[in-house]
Write an enzyme that holds these catalytic residues in place. Structure first.
Site, short mmCIF file in Angstrom:
data_model
loop_
_atom_site.label_atom_id
_atom_site.label_comp_id
_atom_site.label_asym_id
_atom_site.label_seq_id
_atom_site.Cartn_x
_atom_site.Cartn_y
_atom_site.Cartn_z
N TYR A 1 34.68 18.41 56.41
CA TYR A 1 33.27 18.49 56.82
C TYR A 1 33.15 18.69 58.32
CZ TYR A 1 31.44 16.67 52.38
OH TYR A 1 31.07 16.49 51.07
N HIS B 1 32.67 19.57 45.40
CA HIS B 1 31.26 19.28 45.13
C HIS B 1 30.39 19.77 46.26
CE1 HIS B 1 32.61 15.92 47.64
NE2 HIS B 1 31.35 15.85 48.07
N TYR C 1 38.69 16.64 48.64
CA TYR C 1 39.19 15.89 49.81
C TYR C 1 39.45 14.44 49.44
CZ TYR C 1 34.25 14.46 50.37
OH TYR C 1 32.99 13.98 50.17
N ARG D 1 37.87 13.29 46.02
CA ARG D 1 36.61 13.82 45.51
C ARG D 1 36.86 15.18 44.88
NH1 ARG D 1 31.71 12.64 46.48
NH2 ARG D 1 31.72 13.00 44.27
N HIS E 1 26.59 18.74 47.92
CA HIS E 1 25.48 17.78 47.93
C HIS E 1 24.17 18.56 47.91
CE1 HIS E 1 28.02 14.27 49.12
NE2 HIS E 1 28.77 15.21 49.65
FE LIG Z 1 30.89 15.00 49.94
#
Ligand SMILES: [Fe+2]
Lengths: 240, 205
Positions: free
Chosen positions: A106, A158, A145, A155, A160
């Site tokens: 991110y 995905h 990640y 995770r 959000h």
């Molecule tokens: Fe996330």
């Protein structure tokens, strides 16, 4: 006939606030029951947005952080409709997304994962649905990640998603997953969802027909917000 | 076999996670991408009414401030009108007054705050009058579905007894969790306790 209250939220479709398998939810979950109330004008109204709020590239994550080139990763179109529980489209509503890049990293000062940042990828986008409730984004398929829920928790890929609807009581944030990802059933955040069919509804499906040949694949993800009663009888909602 | 209802099911909520700022407040995540971020100006420059500032903490079940919350506020203007087409008086809302805002907490201290105008009383159902209030919605890592609550003002105590939400709270001691503290002229403090002693009343809207 004026529409009135929204249907009661079916809490069995949503994760409980307290889910021990998702450790951070333990200290952050209320222990008292939610207060039951009848909706008032405060709940059946909500913010509205217009095209002036947005720039032309806001829904194009491949281009909206261009620093001299395209981001790396699988190019995809993400599209679908925002509907309500009655199956009616929700037009002109704000849809916002954010995500990791193809490496699972991110662009956030708190993310220290060793996956590389991509100089050409910001990871956020926003758009308004059209008059049919339709929306679309162009982006990169995010990578999985790791995170420290358990020592080896990952995770699934995905994105959000944040949606407004027409009232503050429809406000919703969720995450969409990708068809075929083996990490989905292993994820402690997915596992907070009590209803296996509800999990399936969060999985975007590959949509070859909507793909652009020689350019990008497409995934379809429809979003359903709370529906609303029609006033067949006096609803006593407003002071008249 | 009885007939079948064909309602769709509401999409399931998932936590906003730790990186909610990227999507909803990218400047705070550490980069600039949109020309205009949404939600930093709730009332606009021209709306009439008393200008106020509200600050607070969101506190977890161990007593620690939660430092990665995102809060949204939805409120009426000083005349008690919502900037929404279904409010019959919405045509009278001042240009630039949206009544909606979005703030995040300071990553080091957990403090959040926003500037707005003090809302007026709003109609409820039937003949009800709702005391002036801010509708709040908060999301964060560890919060599986957004939490709704309301903030009321301490000066309006005379209206609180008849307010349709406050009067519904069975344990009367808990009413105080929805009432801000005045800390100075036009300044209010509203701490939100997620769990345990003094837990804020959250509402199933
Ligand atoms: Fe996330």
């Amino acid at each position: 006939m004026k529409p009135a209250e929204f249907y009661m939220r079916d809490r069995t479709l949503h994760p409980p606030a307290h889910h021990p398998g998702y450790k951070t939810s333990v200290p952050r979950s209320p222990r008292m029951p939610l207060l039951t109330m009848h909706q008032t004008p405060s709940e059946i109204t909500g913010p509205t947005f217009g095209h002036n709020d947005f720039g032309p590239l806001d829904n194009d994550l491949i281009s909206n952080f261009n620093h001299g080139g395209d981001p790396v990763g699988e190019r995809i179109i993400l599209h679908g409709r925002v509907l309500d529980e009655n199956g009616r489209p929700v037009p002109n509503t704000l849809v916002e997304i954010w995500q990791a890049n193809a490496s699972g990293r991110y662009r956030h000062k708190k993310d220290i994962y060793l996956g590389a940042l991509d100089p050409n990828f910001g990871g956020c986008g926003r758009t308004l649905t059209d008059s049919d409730g339709y929306y679309y984004f162009r982006t990169i398929k995010p990578g999985p990640y790791p995170w420290l829920n358990y020592v080896n928790s990952w995770r699934p890929r995905h994105i959000h998603v944040s949606v407004f609807g027409t009232s503050f009581s429809q406000r919703l944030i969720t995450q969409l997953y990708f068809e075929g990802d083996p990490l989905i059933p292993l994820c402690p955040i997915v596992q907070t969802i009590p209803d296996p069919e509800a999990v399936q509804r969060l999985i975007a499906v590959m949509d070859l027909n909507a793909s652009v040949p020689m350019d990008c694949l497409a995934y379809k993800f429809d979003i359903v917000l709370r529906g609303r009663r029609s006033t067949l009888f006096e609803n006593r909602l407003e002071g008249n | 076999m009885v007939q079948k209802l064909d309602y769709l099911k509401e999409t399931t909520s998932q936590t906003a996670g730790p990186y909610v700022h990227i999507g909803l407040a990218p400047g705070a995540a550490g980069f600039s991408i949109f020309e205009r971020e949404l939600g930093w100006d709730i009332a606009g420059p021209d709306a009439p009414g008393e200008r106020i500032r509200v600050e607070g903490l969101v506190i977890d079940g161990t007593g620690a401030p939660v430092k990665d919350v995102l809060l949204e506020v939805w409120q009426a203007d000083a005349n008690g009108v919502y900037a929404h087409p279904e409010d019959p008086r919405s045509a009278g809302v001042a240009p630039g007054f949206r009544g909606w805002g979005r703030v995040i907490t300071n990553f080091d201290t957990g403090l959040w705050g926003f500037d707005t105008i003090r809302p007026g009383a709003t109609p409820g159902r039937g003949r009800d009058v709702q005391a002036p209030h801010l509708n709040l919605w908060l999301v964060a890592r560890g919060i599986n579905i957004g939490l709704n609550t309301r903030m009321y003002f301490p000066e309006d105590a005379a209206l609180h007894g008849a307010d349709p939400v406050l009067r519904t709270i069975e344990q009367r001691d808990r009413v105080a969790t929805l009432i801000a503290t005045k800390t100075g002229p036009g300044a209010y403090r509203f701490d939100i306790r997620l769990q345990g002693q003094g837990e804020t009343v959250f509402i199933d809207v």
